[in-house]
Write an enzyme that holds these catalytic residues in place. Structure first.
Site, short mmCIF file in Angstrom:
data_model
loop_
_atom_site.label_atom_id
_atom_site.label_comp_id
_atom_site.label_asym_id
_atom_site.label_seq_id
_atom_site.Cartn_x
_atom_site.Cartn_y
_atom_site.Cartn_z
N LYS A 242 0.83 -1.21 0.00
CA LYS A 242 0.00 0.00 0.00
C LYS A 242 0.86 1.26 0.00
CE LYS A 242 -1.78 1.78 4.04
NZ LYS A 242 -1.59 3.21 4.24
N ASN A 243 1.82 1.33 0.91
CA ASN A 243 2.54 2.59 1.07
C ASN A 243 3.53 2.86 -0.07
OD1 ASN A 243 1.01 3.19 3.26
ND2 ASN A 243 2.55 2.65 4.79
N ARG B 299 -3.92 10.23 3.82
CA ARG B 299 -2.66 10.88 4.15
C ARG B 299 -1.78 11.06 2.90
NH1 ARG B 299 -0.14 14.16 7.56
NH2 ARG B 299 2.07 13.79 7.56
N CYS C 66 -5.11 8.03 8.91
CA CYS C 66 -5.25 7.54 10.28
C CYS C 66 -4.96 8.66 11.27
CB CYS C 66 -4.29 6.39 10.54
SG CYS C 66 -4.73 4.90 9.65
N ARG D 107 0.01 15.09 12.88
CA ARG D 107 0.71 14.59 11.68
C ARG D 107 1.17 15.80 10.86
NH1 ARG D 107 -1.76 9.03 9.41
NH2 ARG D 107 0.32 9.01 8.50
N PRO D 108 2.24 16.45 11.31
CA PRO D 108 2.68 17.68 10.64
C PRO D 108 3.32 17.39 9.29
CG PRO D 108 4.22 17.07 12.38
CD PRO D 108 3.12 16.06 12.42
N ILE D 109 3.42 18.44 8.44
CA ILE D 109 4.16 18.29 7.17
C ILE D 109 5.25 19.36 7.07
CG2 ILE D 109 2.32 17.11 5.89
CD1 ILE D 109 1.79 19.84 4.49
N GLN E 247 8.38 19.20 7.55
CA GLN E 247 9.62 18.77 6.87
C GLN E 247 9.43 18.70 5.35
OE1 GLN E 247 12.63 18.39 8.63
NE2 GLN E 247 11.24 19.36 10.09
N ASP F 229 3.83 0.48 12.19
CA ASP F 229 2.60 -0.05 11.58
C ASP F 229 2.33 -1.51 11.96
OD1 ASP F 229 2.26 2.41 10.47
OD2 ASP F 229 3.02 1.87 8.49
N ARG G 95 -9.21 0.16 3.95
CA ARG G 95 -8.29 1.13 3.35
C ARG G 95 -6.96 0.47 3.01
NH1 ARG G 95 -6.50 5.01 7.10
NH2 ARG G 95 -4.92 5.12 5.51
N1 EPU Z 1 6.92 14.28 11.23
C1 EPU Z 1 7.21 15.59 11.51
N2 EPU Z 1 7.19 16.48 10.47
C2 EPU Z 1 6.92 16.12 9.19
C3 EPU Z 1 6.62 14.79 8.91
C4 EPU Z 1 6.63 13.87 9.94
O1 EPU Z 1 7.47 15.94 12.64
O2 EPU Z 1 6.93 17.00 8.30
C5 EPU Z 1 6.94 13.27 12.31
C6 EPU Z 1 5.56 12.66 12.55
O3 EPU Z 1 4.79 13.43 13.42
C7 EPU Z 1 5.92 11.29 13.11
C8 EPU Z 1 7.24 10.95 12.41
O4 EPU Z 1 7.75 12.20 11.91
O5 EPU Z 1 6.15 11.40 14.47
C9 EPU Z 1 7.15 9.97 11.26
O6 EPU Z 1 6.21 10.42 10.30
P1 EPU Z 1 6.31 10.05 8.75
O7 EPU Z 1 6.35 11.30 7.98
O8 EPU Z 1 7.40 9.05 8.55
O9 EPU Z 1 4.91 9.34 8.50
P2 EPU Z 1 3.97 9.45 7.23
O10 EPU Z 1 4.78 9.60 6.01
O11 EPU Z 1 2.88 10.40 7.50
C10 EPU Z 1 4.05 6.91 6.70
C11 EPU Z 1 3.06 5.80 6.52
C12 EPU Z 1 2.44 5.44 7.86
C13 EPU Z 1 3.55 5.06 8.84
C14 EPU Z 1 4.62 6.16 8.92
C15 EPU Z 1 5.84 5.77 9.75
C16 EPU Z 1 2.27 6.18 4.28
C17 EPU Z 1 1.17 6.60 3.40
N3 EPU Z 1 2.02 6.23 5.59
O12 EPU Z 1 3.32 8.00 7.22
O13 EPU Z 1 1.66 4.31 7.61
O14 EPU Z 1 3.02 4.87 10.13
O15 EPU Z 1 5.08 6.47 7.59
O16 EPU Z 1 6.43 4.61 9.24
O17 EPU Z 1 3.33 5.77 3.82
C18 EPU Z 1 -0.14 2.80 7.88
O18 EPU Z 1 0.17 2.28 6.80
O19 EPU Z 1 -0.93 2.28 8.71
C19 EPU Z 1 0.46 4.10 8.23
C20 EPU Z 1 -0.09 4.91 9.08
#
Ligand code: EPU
Length: 418
Positions: free
Chosen positions: A22-23, A93, A117, A122-124, A126, A305, A397
């Site tokens: 999925k991811n 997401r 989820c 869930r900030p962006i 970065q 996950d 999902r």
């Molecule tokens: N974070 C920041 N700033 C940012 C981005 C992230 O502080 O700009 C923090 C988050 O708050 C978190 C950590 O960094 O504490 C990791 O977040 P990451 O960005 O790696 O997560 P994501 O890209 O939003 C993906 C997966 C998630 C999985 C996480 C961690 C996808 C679509 N989603 O999310 O998958 O938990 O990486 O491995 O790839 C799932 O599949 O169930 C799922 C939630």
């Protein structure tokens, strides 16, 4: 409302084939919009997040064709819009990957803040820091992120946190930027490598994916390709835990055992047998489960996950296990649901203490997110009596044909509509 109903107590036996990741798919599908031709993508899991991503791309002018359930053709040549549809975006997401794609394609992107989820902030920041370093300005307006640039120019970006999403988004934006971009402290997950492989097949010049330094030399054009997505590490891990939780014997096919090593190691610590073959793993369990401590980490650490699933398994292990969630702020919402089934778990901030109990009992529970839903299925399969899981849209999902796959393994499970 649809629900999953499980009569627990059956040992899972047989073979299950794992779907595409999925991811990886939710990054590769939008990445196909960067090509100048048609991309045919195979081994795409047929799940809600993918259907949604296809709708978003279609809404923006791409021609998206399902050749069969797991093969999708994307022709992005008519895409004109740099704005993504609001109502669809809020539901997932990975829709934020359109920021990187549209910025690279149109030098502009207008995208609603992503959903997905809910387990804490869930900030962006970065992602935006990366776009900014590449030469784009951004602003947030009424829940919409607006990013714009004259042109993108390669640069050095050091991520403050290891982020899958930021690594993906910066790779997508930088792939056609002028010159060299270096991402330091990059995420190393298998889906990052899969995305880089896909982009490289299209003609990109990306080096180092899978390590914490990724170098991207911008190219002018990307061509249409045929590509097959890697197997889903988390789906495979989930079936491994299901086999263990039911004291069963399951061969999990179409996997990359290397991607499963952190999960295999934990299961072995718990007393579960795992045999590795070239493209499959056999998981069987004939002894009582032992307690174990788990700390989630970015890859190659134990994946967040898989945290709810391993917690569900440990509810019946002898002794007290400690689960430390080091990636997300609040990923223990499902604990309350497991408690309804008789689990003895207490949560203090990011740490859950799981005191093993002899048995779980069926109850009416609610899937609070995707992996939480998987944990409830695991608990239901190993509990006495009937478990009814509500809000299964979360589960759908991310898990392709989960009810059918479990039926094939001998589970007593059904989906009902009310
Ligand atoms: N974070 C920041 N700033 C940012 C981005 C992230 O502080 O700009 C923090 C988050 O708050 C978190 C950590 O960094 O504490 C990791 O977040 P990451 O960005 O790696 O997560 P994501 O890209 O939003 C993906 C997966 C998630 C999985 C996480 C961690 C996808 C679509 N989603 O999310 O998958 O938990 O990486 O491995 O790839 C799932 O599949 O169930 C799922 C939630």
């Amino acid at each position: 409302m649809e629900k999953i109903v499980i009569s627990g107590g059956r040992k899972l036996k047989g073979k299950v084939s794992i779907s595409g990741a999925k991811n990886a798919a939710v990054a590769i599908l939008p990445a196909a919009a960067l090509s100048d031709g048609i991309c045919k993508i195979e081994n795409v899991p047929h799940i809600r997040d993918i259907v949604l991503m296809c709708k978003i791309l279609e809404d923006m002018g791409a021609i998206v064709k399902f050749i069969d359930n797991n093969t999708i053709e994307i022709d992005p040549r008519n895409m004109k819009s740099s704005s993504a549809p609001c109502d669809l975006m809020r539901n997932m997401r990975a829709s934020c990957y359109l920021l990187g794609v549209l910025l690279a394609k149109f030098s502009e992107a207008n995208v609603y803040l992503p959903g997905g989820c809910n387990f804490g902030l869930r900030p962006i920041d970065q992602h935006l820091k990366g776009f900014n370093a590449l030469g784009a300005d951004y602003k947030l307006e009424n829940g919409m992120v607006k990013v714009k640039c004259e042109k993108l120019v390669g640069t050095h970006i050091y991520l403050d946190v290891v982020s899958v999403g930021a690594t993906v988004n910066i790779m997508l934006a930088a792939v056609k930027a002028e010159g060299l971009t270096v991402i330091e402290n990059a995420a190393k997950e298998p889906h990052i490598v899969d995305l880089a492989n896909f982009l490289n097949c299209m003609g990109a010049d990306i080096f180092g994916a899978g390590t914490d330094v990724i170098k991207i030399r911008g190219v002018k054009t990307l061509k249409g390709v045929n590509y097959s997505i890697i197997p889903d590490q988390i789906e495979a891990g989930t079936y491994m835990v299901m086999a263990a939780a039911t004291g069963g014997d399951v061969t999990i096919d179409n996997v990359i055992p290397k991607h499963l090593e952190s999960i295999t190691a934990k299961l072995q610590e718990i007393g579960v047998n795992v045999e590795e073959y070239s493209e499959s793993v056999r998981v069987y369990c004939d002894k009582p489960l032992k307690k174990c401590n788990v700390k989630t980490m970015p890859h190659p650490g134990f994946p967040t996950d898989m945290q709810p699933q391993i917690t569900a398994l440990l509810t019946k292990a002898e002794g007290t296990s400690r689960i430390n969630e080091a990636v997300w702020d609040n990923r223990f919402k499902y604990v309350e649901e497991l408690q309804r089934m008789g689990a003895n778990i207490s949560v203090d901030g990011r740490v859950a203490s799981v005191e093993g109990v002899k048995e779980l009992n069926g109850a009416i529970v609610k899937a609070t997110d995707l992996r939480a839903g998987a944990a409830l299925i695991i608990a239901g399969l190993s509990a006495n009596g009937t478990t009814t899981i509500e809000e299964i849209n979360h589960i759908e999902r991310g898990y392709e044909n989960i009810v059918q796959k479990l039926l094939n393994l001998g589970a007593d499970i059904k989906k009902i509509s009310e």
